[in-house]
Design a protein around this motif. Structure first.
Motif, PDB file in Angstrom:
ATOM      1  N   GLY A 222       0.812  -1.204   0.000  1.00 13.14           N
ATOM      2  CA  GLY A 222       0.000   0.000   0.000  1.00 13.14           C
ATOM      3  C   GLY A 222       0.846   1.254   0.000  1.00 13.14           C
ATOM      4  N   ALA A 223       0.168   2.379  -0.164  1.00 14.79           N
ATOM      5  CA  ALA A 223       0.826   3.685  -0.174  1.00 14.79           C
ATOM      6  C   ALA A 223       0.160   4.608   0.825  1.00 14.79           C
ATOM      7  CB  ALA A 223       0.767   4.296  -1.577  1.00 14.79           C
ATOM      8  N   VAL A 224       0.989   5.413   1.469  1.00 13.20           N
ATOM      9  CA  VAL A 224       0.520   6.476   2.355  1.00 13.20           C
ATOM     10  C   VAL A 224       0.877   7.792   1.688  1.00 13.20           C
ATOM     11  CG1 VAL A 224       0.830   7.575   4.593  1.00 13.20           C
ATOM     12  CG2 VAL A 224       0.788   5.086   4.439  1.00 13.20           C
ATOM     13  N   ILE A 225      -0.105   8.669   1.521  1.00 14.15           N
ATOM     14  CA  ILE A 225       0.123   9.936   0.817  1.00 14.15           C
ATOM     15  C   ILE A 225       0.067  11.084   1.811  1.00 14.15           C
ATOM     16  CG2 ILE A 225      -0.667  11.432  -1.057  1.00 14.15           C
ATOM     17  CD1 ILE A 225      -1.952   8.980  -2.339  1.00 14.15           C
ATOM     18  N   VAL A 226       1.088  11.953   1.748  1.00 16.04           N
ATOM     19  CA  VAL A 226       1.221  13.060   2.695  1.00 16.04           C
ATOM     20  C   VAL A 226       0.835  14.370   2.020  1.00 16.04           C
ATOM     21  CG1 VAL A 226       2.786  14.277   4.271  1.00 16.04           C
ATOM     22  CG2 VAL A 226       3.101  11.822   3.834  1.00 16.04           C
ATOM     23  N   THR A 227       0.059  15.169   2.721  1.00  8.49           N
ATOM     24  CA  THR A 227      -0.352  16.476   2.210  1.00  8.49           C
ATOM     25  C   THR A 227      -0.376  17.485   3.349  1.00  8.49           C
ATOM     26  OG1 THR A 227      -2.072  17.657   0.957  1.00  8.49           O
ATOM     27  CG2 THR A 227      -2.820  16.057   2.586  1.00  8.49           C
ATOM     28  N   THR A 228      -0.544  18.732   3.001  1.00  7.27           N
ATOM     29  CA  THR A 228      -0.839  19.786   3.974  1.00  7.27           C
ATOM     30  C   THR A 228      -2.273  20.250   3.707  1.00  7.27           C
ATOM     31  OG1 THR A 228       0.281  21.338   2.479  1.00  7.27           O
ATOM     32  CG2 THR A 228       1.541  20.546   4.372  1.00  7.27           C
ATOM     33  N   PRO A 229      -2.876  21.037   4.592  1.00  6.00           N
ATOM     34  CA  PRO A 229      -4.321  21.305   4.483  1.00  6.00           C
ATOM     35  C   PRO A 229      -4.770  22.131   3.285  1.00  6.00           C
ATOM     36  CG  PRO A 229      -3.515  21.739   6.719  1.00  6.00           C
ATOM     37  CD  PRO A 229      -2.324  21.566   5.850  1.00  6.00           C
ATOM     38  N   GLN A 230      -3.878  22.962   2.725  1.00  9.66           N
ATOM     39  CA  GLN A 230      -4.340  23.921   1.723  1.00  9.66           C
ATOM     40  C   GLN A 230      -4.523  23.280   0.347  1.00  9.66           C
ATOM     41  OE1 GLN A 230      -1.338  23.641   3.000  1.00  9.66           O
ATOM     42  NE2 GLN A 230       0.196  24.907   2.015  1.00  9.66           N
ATOM     43  N   GLU A 231      -5.357  23.910  -0.469  1.00 13.35           N
ATOM     44  CA  GLU A 231      -5.738  23.378  -1.774  1.00 13.35           C
ATOM     45  C   GLU A 231      -4.543  23.226  -2.708  1.00 13.35           C
ATOM     46  OE1 GLU A 231      -7.706  21.900  -5.030  1.00 13.35           O
ATOM     47  OE2 GLU A 231      -8.357  22.013  -2.932  1.00 13.35           O
ATOM     48  N   ILE A 232      -3.536  24.089  -2.604  1.00 16.95           N
ATOM     49  CA  ILE A 232      -2.377  24.021  -3.495  1.00 16.95           C
ATOM     50  C   ILE A 232      -1.655  22.683  -3.355  1.00 16.95           C
ATOM     51  CG2 ILE A 232      -0.697  25.038  -1.883  1.00 16.95           C
ATOM     52  CD1 ILE A 232      -0.947  25.765  -5.665  1.00 16.95           C
ATOM     53  N   SER A 233      -1.750  22.083  -2.172  1.00 17.64           N
ATOM     54  CA  SER A 233      -1.172  20.761  -1.962  1.00 17.64           C
ATOM     55  C   SER A 233      -2.138  19.658  -2.364  1.00 17.64           C
ATOM     56  CB  SER A 233      -0.763  20.590  -0.494  1.00 17.64           C
ATOM     57  OG  SER A 233      -0.247  19.298  -0.258  1.00 17.64           O
ATOM     58  N   LEU A 234      -3.410  19.858  -2.056  1.00 17.59           N
ATOM     59  CA  LEU A 234      -4.414  18.829  -2.347  1.00 17.59           C
ATOM     60  C   LEU A 234      -4.549  18.550  -3.838  1.00 17.59           C
ATOM     61  CD1 LEU A 234      -7.267  19.884   0.125  1.00 17.59           C
ATOM     62  CD2 LEU A 234      -5.622  18.021   0.404  1.00 17.59           C
ATOM     63  N   GLN A 235      -4.361  19.579  -4.671  1.00 13.91           N
ATOM     64  CA  GLN A 235      -4.529  19.359  -6.113  1.00 13.91           C
ATOM     65  C   GLN A 235      -3.478  18.388  -6.648  1.00 13.91           C
ATOM     66  OE1 GLN A 235      -4.158  22.970  -8.364  1.00 13.91           O
ATOM     67  NE2 GLN A 235      -2.012  23.304  -7.845  1.00 13.91           N
ATOM     68  N   ASP A 236      -2.288  18.373  -6.028  1.00 16.99           N
ATOM     69  CA  ASP A 236      -1.274  17.417  -6.454  1.00 16.99           C
ATOM     70  C   ASP A 236      -1.487  16.047  -5.822  1.00 16.99           C
ATOM     71  OD1 ASP A 236       0.014  19.148  -8.170  1.00 16.99           O
ATOM     72  OD2 ASP A 236       1.351  19.931  -6.631  1.00 16.99           O
ATOM     73  N   SER A 270      -3.696  26.303  16.748  1.00 16.06           N
ATOM     74  CA  SER A 270      -4.239  27.311  15.837  1.00 16.06           C
ATOM     75  C   SER A 270      -3.841  26.943  14.413  1.00 16.06           C
ATOM     76  CB  SER A 270      -3.712  28.709  16.189  1.00 16.06           C
ATOM     77  OG  SER A 270      -2.294  28.733  16.163  1.00 16.06           O
ATOM     78  N   ASP A 271      -4.678  27.301  13.434  1.00 11.42           N
ATOM     79  CA  ASP A 271      -4.410  26.973  12.033  1.00 11.42           C
ATOM     80  C   ASP A 271      -3.368  27.908  11.445  1.00 11.42           C
ATOM     81  OD1 ASP A 271      -6.135  24.839  11.883  1.00 11.42           O
ATOM     82  OD2 ASP A 271      -7.846  26.056  11.275  1.00 11.42           O
ATOM     83  N   ILE A 272      -2.354  27.322  10.812  1.00 10.63           N
ATOM     84  CA  ILE A 272      -1.347  28.093  10.066  1.00 10.63           C
ATOM     85  C   ILE A 272      -1.681  28.028   8.576  1.00 10.63           C
ATOM     86  CG2 ILE A 272       1.086  28.358   9.512  1.00 10.63           C
ATOM     87  CD1 ILE A 272       0.424  28.972  12.419  1.00 10.63           C
ATOM     88  N   PHE A 273      -1.935  26.821   8.092  1.00 14.99           N
ATOM     89  CA  PHE A 273      -2.347  26.624   6.700  1.00 14.99           C
ATOM     90  C   PHE A 273      -3.856  26.389   6.693  1.00 14.99           C
ATOM     91  CE2 PHE A 273       2.051  24.972   6.931  1.00 14.99           C
ATOM     92  CZ  PHE A 273       2.659  25.895   6.080  1.00 14.99           C
ATOM     93  N   ILE A 274      -4.585  27.302   6.106  1.00  6.69           N
ATOM     94  CA  ILE A 274      -6.041  27.252   6.145  1.00  6.69           C
ATOM     95  C   ILE A 274      -6.569  26.200   5.166  1.00  6.69           C
ATOM     96  CG2 ILE A 274      -8.170  28.578   5.905  1.00  6.69           C
ATOM     97  CD1 ILE A 274      -6.345  29.464   8.204  1.00  6.69           C
ATOM     98  N   PRO A 275      -7.388  25.252   5.632  1.00  8.77           N
ATOM     99  CA  PRO A 275      -7.988  24.251   4.738  1.00  8.77           C
ATOM    100  C   PRO A 275      -9.161  24.847   3.965  1.00  8.77           C
ATOM    101  CG  PRO A 275      -8.698  23.865   6.995  1.00  8.77           C
ATOM    102  CD  PRO A 275      -7.722  25.008   7.054  1.00  8.77           C
ATOM    103  N   SER A 276      -8.855  25.664   2.972  1.00  5.52           N
ATOM    104  CA  SER A 276      -9.881  26.453   2.280  1.00  5.52           C
ATOM    105  C   SER A 276     -10.906  25.595   1.546  1.00  5.52           C
ATOM    106  CB  SER A 276      -9.222  27.428   1.296  1.00  5.52           C
ATOM    107  OG  SER A 276      -8.400  26.729   0.383  1.00  5.52           O
ATOM    108  N   THR A 277     -10.519  24.368   1.162  1.00  6.12           N
ATOM    109  CA  THR A 277     -11.467  23.498   0.451  1.00  6.12           C
ATOM    110  C   THR A 277     -11.798  22.251   1.279  1.00  6.12           C
ATOM    111  OG1 THR A 277      -9.636  22.422  -0.737  1.00  6.12           O
ATOM    112  CG2 THR A 277     -10.727  24.276  -1.833  1.00  6.12           C
ATOM    113  N   GLY A 278     -11.579  22.336   2.563  1.00  7.30           N
ATOM    114  CA  GLY A 278     -11.930  21.214   3.432  1.00  7.30           C
ATOM    115  C   GLY A 278     -10.774  20.355   3.870  1.00  7.30           C
ATOM    116  N   GLY A 279      -9.558  20.650   3.385  1.00  3.52           N
ATOM    117  CA  GLY A 279      -8.389  19.877   3.793  1.00  3.52           C
ATOM    118  C   GLY A 279      -8.451  18.434   3.316  1.00  3.52           C
ATOM    119  N   ALA A 280      -7.578  17.595   3.909  1.00  2.00           N
ATOM    120  CA  ALA A 280      -7.498  16.192   3.494  1.00  2.00           C
ATOM    121  C   ALA A 280      -8.793  15.443   3.770  1.00  2.00           C
ATOM    122  CB  ALA A 280      -6.329  15.511   4.202  1.00  2.00           C
TER     123      ALA A 280
END
Length: 337
Positions: A222-236, A270-280
């Motif tokens: 299996g694979a584990v995928i790492v992201t940060t909360p913001q959309e710029i990361s989620l799109q990748d 407190s949030d540093i990176f805002i999950p603008s589209t709902g995060g992971a």
């Protein structure tokens, strides 16, 4: 069995083409051109039908055809129970940090668990520093290269151990990267392992295709995928999930790293990176993948990585430690361990 027709253009007469039909298994990407010869064909990336294909460069440099080293890799991997890839669509999301924490947590939770980490981020190896063995050098035995032991039950293999210094640049094209990854799988005496964590570079490039192909018969659990909360990361991350589906790697889940900031003094978040589209969390319904956990920022994580120490052991009271341990427990549960 399937048939694949390849159109080969004559170099002497561009208007002359030869039609060649191959009978056998075909490995054709879903976004390939018509008449694709298949990624394992010796013509992959070089046939006339490959011109303009988005996969052409990868196919041309990736290993193809029957590989005489695959039986040797399969023999080594027989002693490895679980093989898990750590992926990220974008750089800078803390993928190698997560890989190191998974290793520390697996080895630290149970002395009977044997864990290994294979660092295939060829041009940016950071795990030797994170695990406190950056000044070490590899030893060769009669059974192959010996990985560096961070703990009696945690080992590491990285190109960082082969470089003259930590500042030495690795300027390699795909073929040499592929060769090094093959050596890590074929020539390293990993011994009996319960878990082999494979830390990959960002994206879906040569290193990813190589490790998938070399472990095709041995199997990737299996694979584990790492992201940060913001959309710029989620799109990748969405592209990474799509990659896993195309190469048939099960996605164990997504880890949202840097999910809020934890004050070391008052433990407030407190949030540093805002999950603008709902995060992971939004990927659970959108892509059908599980959110394994959210790891908050803790400045002591960076400190522990710089000094090569186990954050989960040194700061057991941190919410980030609890998140990592819960994630490891969930991964083991999903793997049936």
């Amino acid at each position: 069995m399937s048939t694949t027709t390849i159109i080969i253009q004559s170099s002497a007469s561009p208007s002359t083409t030869t039609s060649l039909t191959l009978i056998g298994p075909s490995d054709v990407p879903s976004n390939a051109n018509e008449h694709c010869p298949g990624t394992e064909s010796t013509l992959a990336g070089h046939a006339a039908s490959c011109e303009g294909c988005p996969n052409q460069e990868h196919c041309a440099t990736a290993p193809k055809g029957p590989d005489p080293d695959l039986p040797l890799i399969n023999e080594r991997m027989k002693r490895v129970k679980r093989k898990v890839l750590v992926l990220s669509g974008k750089g800078g999301v803390g993928k190698s940090t997560v890989a190191s924490m998974l290793g520390w947590a697996l080895a630290g939770e149970d002395d009977e668990v044997q864990a290994g980490i294979m660092d295939i981020d060829i041009t940016g190896p950071s795990l030797p520093l994170m695990l406190g063995v950056s000044s070490s050098r590899l030893q060769t035995t009669s059974t192959g290269w010996s990985p560096l032991y961070v703990l009696p039950n945690l080992s590491l293999m990285s190109i960082g151990f082969l470089l003259p210094s930590s500042s030495s640049a690795v300027i390699w094209r795909g073929a040499k990267k592929n060769g090094m990854i093959k050596q890590f799988l074929k020539d390293v005496d990993w011994g009996e392992l319960d878990y082999l964590i494979v830390d990959t570079p960002p994206g879906t490039s040569d290193e990813h295709l190589s490790v998938v192909q070399y472990l095709k018969e041995a199997g990737i659990d299996g694979a584990v995928i790492v992201t940060t909360p913001q959309e710029i990361s989620l799109q990748d991350v969405r592209k990474e999930i799509d990659f896993c589906k195309k190469v048939k790697i099960p996605v164990l889940g997504v880890i949202e790293n840097m999910s809020g900031f934890v004050c070391p003094n008052c433990q407030g978040e407190s949030d540093i990176f805002i999950p603008s589209t709902g995060g992971a969390k939004s990927l659970e319904t959108e892509m059908g993948v599980e959110l394994l956990g959210k790891v908050p920022l803790d400045p002591r994580i960076g400190k522990s990585c710089d000094f090569g120490r186990s954050f989960v052991d040194e700061y057991p009271e941190s919410p980030a430690t609890k998140a990592y341990l819960d994630i490891v427990d969930r991964i083991r549960e999903k793997l049936g361990d």
